[in-house]
Design a protein around this motif. Structure first.
Motif, PDB file in Angstrom:
ATOM      1  N   PHE A  43      22.554   4.473 -10.937  1.00  0.00           N
ATOM      2  CA  PHE A  43      21.317   3.691 -10.779  1.00  0.00           C
ATOM      3  C   PHE A  43      20.376   4.387  -9.800  1.00  0.00           C
ATOM      4  O   PHE A  43      19.180   4.575 -10.088  1.00  0.00           O
ATOM      5  N   ASP A  44      20.926   4.756  -8.626  1.00  0.00           N
ATOM      6  CA  ASP A  44      20.090   5.388  -7.606  1.00  0.00           C
ATOM      7  C   ASP A  44      19.511   6.714  -8.089  1.00  0.00           C
ATOM      8  O   ASP A  44      18.347   7.041  -7.808  1.00  0.00           O
ATOM      9  N   TYR A  45      20.311   7.478  -8.831  1.00  0.00           N
ATOM     10  CA  TYR A  45      19.826   8.775  -9.330  1.00  0.00           C
ATOM     11  C   TYR A  45      18.595   8.572 -10.214  1.00  0.00           C
ATOM     12  O   TYR A  45      17.550   9.207 -10.019  1.00  0.00           O
ATOM     13  N   HIS A  46      18.724   7.703 -11.198  1.00  0.00           N
ATOM     14  CA  HIS A  46      17.602   7.486 -12.128  1.00  0.00           C
ATOM     15  C   HIS A  46      16.414   6.828 -11.425  1.00  0.00           C
ATOM     16  O   HIS A  46      15.250   7.124 -11.745  1.00  0.00           O
ATOM     17  N   PHE A  47      16.704   5.947 -10.464  1.00  0.00           N
ATOM     18  CA  PHE A  47      15.617   5.269  -9.773  1.00  0.00           C
ATOM     19  C   PHE A  47      14.777   6.270  -8.973  1.00  0.00           C
ATOM     20  O   PHE A  47      13.538   6.308  -9.088  1.00  0.00           O
ATOM     21  N   TYR A  48      15.445   7.112  -8.169  1.00  0.00           N
ATOM     22  CA  TYR A  48      14.689   8.051  -7.335  1.00  0.00           C
ATOM     23  C   TYR A  48      14.079   9.180  -8.164  1.00  0.00           C
ATOM     24  O   TYR A  48      13.052   9.753  -7.777  1.00  0.00           O
ATOM     25  N   GLU A  49      14.690   9.486  -9.316  1.00  0.00           N
ATOM     26  CA  GLU A  49      14.072  10.435 -10.231  1.00  0.00           C
ATOM     27  C   GLU A  49      12.774   9.833 -10.784  1.00  0.00           C
ATOM     28  O   GLU A  49      11.757  10.518 -10.927  1.00  0.00           O
ATOM     29  N   GLY A  50      12.820   8.548 -11.072  1.00  0.00           N
ATOM     30  CA  GLY A  50      11.609   7.857 -11.522  1.00  0.00           C
ATOM     31  C   GLY A  50      10.529   7.882 -10.456  1.00  0.00           C
ATOM     32  O   GLY A  50       9.341   8.083 -10.757  1.00  0.00           O
ATOM     33  N   ILE A  51      10.927   7.685  -9.195  1.00  0.00           N
ATOM     34  CA  ILE A  51       9.964   7.729  -8.091  1.00  0.00           C
ATOM     35  C   ILE A  51       9.332   9.113  -8.002  1.00  0.00           C
ATOM     36  O   ILE A  51       8.116   9.256  -7.846  1.00  0.00           O
ATOM     37  N   ARG A  52      10.161  10.149  -8.120  1.00  0.00           N
ATOM     38  CA  ARG A  52       9.646  11.523  -8.048  1.00  0.00           C
ATOM     39  C   ARG A  52       8.643  11.794  -9.170  1.00  0.00           C
ATOM     40  O   ARG A  52       7.556  12.346  -8.948  1.00  0.00           O
TER      41      ARG A  52
END
Length: 582
Positions: A43-52
């Motif tokens: 979850f965190d990986y995809h979330f922060y990738e989305g933020i980037r």
């Protein structure tokens, strides 16, 4: 509504940036679902990738990344908000609102989710819903000045001005009296013609800042607006005594003297303001734009006016607008040669300024200085990326010089360089002139194709419709088509003698002499000058002759046409032979 463009833009930036920080800092968003350690990692990986991706402006990719999080935890409030923000960025406002409403529902006291939803309501013009949120935020966060400002703007947008005033007063009790809030309230009071309360607001800020003369000037301006000229004048004089070099009081005194019908004094203070070193350039340009006609009319002060423009150019040698006003003054004084020199100096500052080139070309056109015009048009084309208007002037000049082959070459060059961004009306005009030149060169088929192109690009091009219709009538073409086109021109401009003449001539070619006579007489009735008079009179004589009503009058009209300068061999023969065999 312009203010909403700024407000929405600021809030939109908040949507795309600040919300992320709040999620990372975990400001109390509610997680409805417990994740395993592995689920949390993914979850965190995809979330922060989305933020980037969002920060790089790749909103579609960011949206897809957030959707990957949703398959793991669809109830995460921060995620719901981010997806809503991405839907907004991708242009789906309605779905963005639904998503942000869900985020607010899960965390009703969250400042950021509420302000994001507020912004979305504003973009959707859902002002009642936006006001509900703004009022809630003000109640929940009374210390935040932003909550006051956005609610005031919403009240003003929905014309709830009394509520806006109440909030301004509360804001002043919190943050103190400020120029912005006072001026906003003055604007509201003046919009309601409440001069008394507007005056009270001005007095209040004068009391706080007694040494600031700009507020006293505003008070005097308001007095003048109310028609209280004597009190306004006394206050202006008091300000002038305390601050004799204040350029803003000069501006106001110029308006005062204009109001009391003293143009000489008005001009005097206008000039003083323009000469002031304390007045910024933009303010001077505003004064020039408002008073240029008055300045130009002051014929008794010609030398002083010219010296003023020269002084401004000395102060601001690279300011195009100042040179432009000076050139306008010179043209007003019929000093076109000097005006051209000023325009040339403007081209040294900005060689790509199309209007400056056009001003020079129009001077040469009016003077019939065709060699200078052609040279200037070529220079303009080299400096402005093939501006079509300069091709049009160049081709028209060749037409006037009866250099039709060169006119044809010019118009064909123009059509070969047409861009999608060029105005359809201008392209239509060029094709119209191309058709005219083809007719002059006896290339009828090419002329008709050019006229067709002109009308296709601009169905309202009356000149193209008229010239095409007339050409069809003279070439014995499709007369019904010619009649339809000509009828459109007469319908649009029923007093245009040229269009009426064409319409009459088409009826003449059809053998309908009664209608031809009716419209040719309307054409003659509406002649505004002698230009084209000979052709119209020639046609009138032909129509009279073929109608067999008055042969003597036909001969009389032909002679009048010949004497007007329309001395063609055909007309001469009709006069000498006293008509022709019918």
């Amino acid at each position: 509504m312009k203010q909403w463009g700024i407000l929405t833009y600021v809030l939109f930036l908040m949507l795309l940036s600040c919300q992320t920080t709040k999620h990372i800092e975990s400001h109390g968003y509610v997680r409805k679902q417990v994740l395993t350690e592995e689920e949390q990692r993914v979850f965190d990986y995809h979330f922060y990738e989305g933020i980037r991706l969002k920060e790089e402006g790749k909103y579609k990719d960011a949206y897809e990344s957030f959707l990957s999080c949703k398959s793991i935890d669809s109830l995460d409030t921060g995620l719901i908000a981010e997806i809503a923000i991405m839907k907004l960025a991708l242009g789906n406002l309605d779905e963005a609102i639904i998503g942000m409403q869900q985020a607010v529902k899960q965390e009703p006291n969250n400042w950021w989710y509420n302000t994001n939803l507020l912004n979305m309501y504003i973009q959707g013009k859902k002002y009642d819903e936006a006001i509900t949120i703004a009022e809630f935020l003000l109640k929940k966060y009374p210390e935040k000045e932003y909550a006051y400002n956005v609610l005031i703007l919403l009240y003003k947008e929905t014309n709830q001005l009394s509520k806006a005033i109440v909030l301004y007063d509360k804001l002043e009790r919190i943050a103190g009296i400020s120029e912005r809030t006072v001026f906003e309230k003055i604007g509201i009071y003046l919009s309601n013609q409440n001069f008394k309360k507007a005056q009270a607001e001005i007095d209040k800020i004068i009391q706080k800042f007694p040494l600031e003369n700009k507020y006293k000037i505003l008070k005097a301006d308001l007095l003048m607006q109310q028609g209280n000229l004597l009190d306004a004048y006394e206050l202006y004089q008091q300000i002038l005594k305390d601050d004799p070099l204040n350029p803003y009081v000069y501006v106001s005194l110029s308006e005062y003297y204009k109001a009391v019908d003293n143009p000489d004094e008005s001009l005097k203070y206008t000039v003083m303001a323009l000469k002031s070193g304390q007045l910024d350039m933009n303010s001077k340009l505003d004064i020039l734009s408002q008073h240029i006609e008055h300045i130009l009319r002051a014929e008794g002060e010609i030398e002083e006016t010219e010296n003023l423009f020269k002084l401004l150019i000395e102060y601001y040698p690279l300011e195009e607008a100042v040179h432009g006003y000076y050139a306008a003054f010179l043209q007003h004084m019929k000093r076109d040669e000097d005006a051209v020199m000023v325009y040339e100096s403007m081209l040294n500052i900005n060689p790509a300024n199309k209007q400056t080139w056009l001003n020079i070309i129009q001077i040469y056109f009016a003077e019939q200085n065709y060699p200078a015009l052609l040279h200037t048009a070529d220079r303009a084309l080299g400096a402005t990326e093939d501006e079509q208007l300069f091709y049009l002037y160049k081709g028209l000049t060749f037409e006037l010089m009866e250099e039709y082959e060169q006119a044809l070459e010019t118009y064909l060059d123009a059509t070969s360089l047409f861009k999608p961004t060029d105005k359809a009306e201008l392209k239509s005009d060029i094709f119209t002139h191309l058709g005219d030149v083809y007719m002059k060169l006896g290339k009828t088929e090419e002329a008709f194709k050019a006229y067709e192109e002109a009308i296709q690009m601009n169905a309202g091009n009356l000149i193209a419709l008229n010239n095409y219709a007339y050409s069809l009538s003279t070439e014995k073409g499709d007369l019904q088509k010619a009649e339809r086109m000509s009828a459109k021109t007469v319908e649009r401009e029923p007093r245009n003698s040229t269009y009426l003449d064409t319409y009459a001539w088409i009826f003449y070619q059809q053998g309908n002499y009664s209608l031809a006579k009716f419209y040719i007489e309307r054409a003659i009735d509406n002649l505004k000058d002698t230009q084209g008079q000979g052709v119209i009179l020639d046609h009138y004589g032909d129509i009279l002759w073929m109608s067999k009503e008055n042969d003597e009058k036909a001969l009389e009209v032909w002679e009048k046409a010949f004497n007007s300068g329309h001395q063609t061999d055909e007309l001469k023969a009709k006069i000498e032979n006293k008509g022709w065999e019918r």
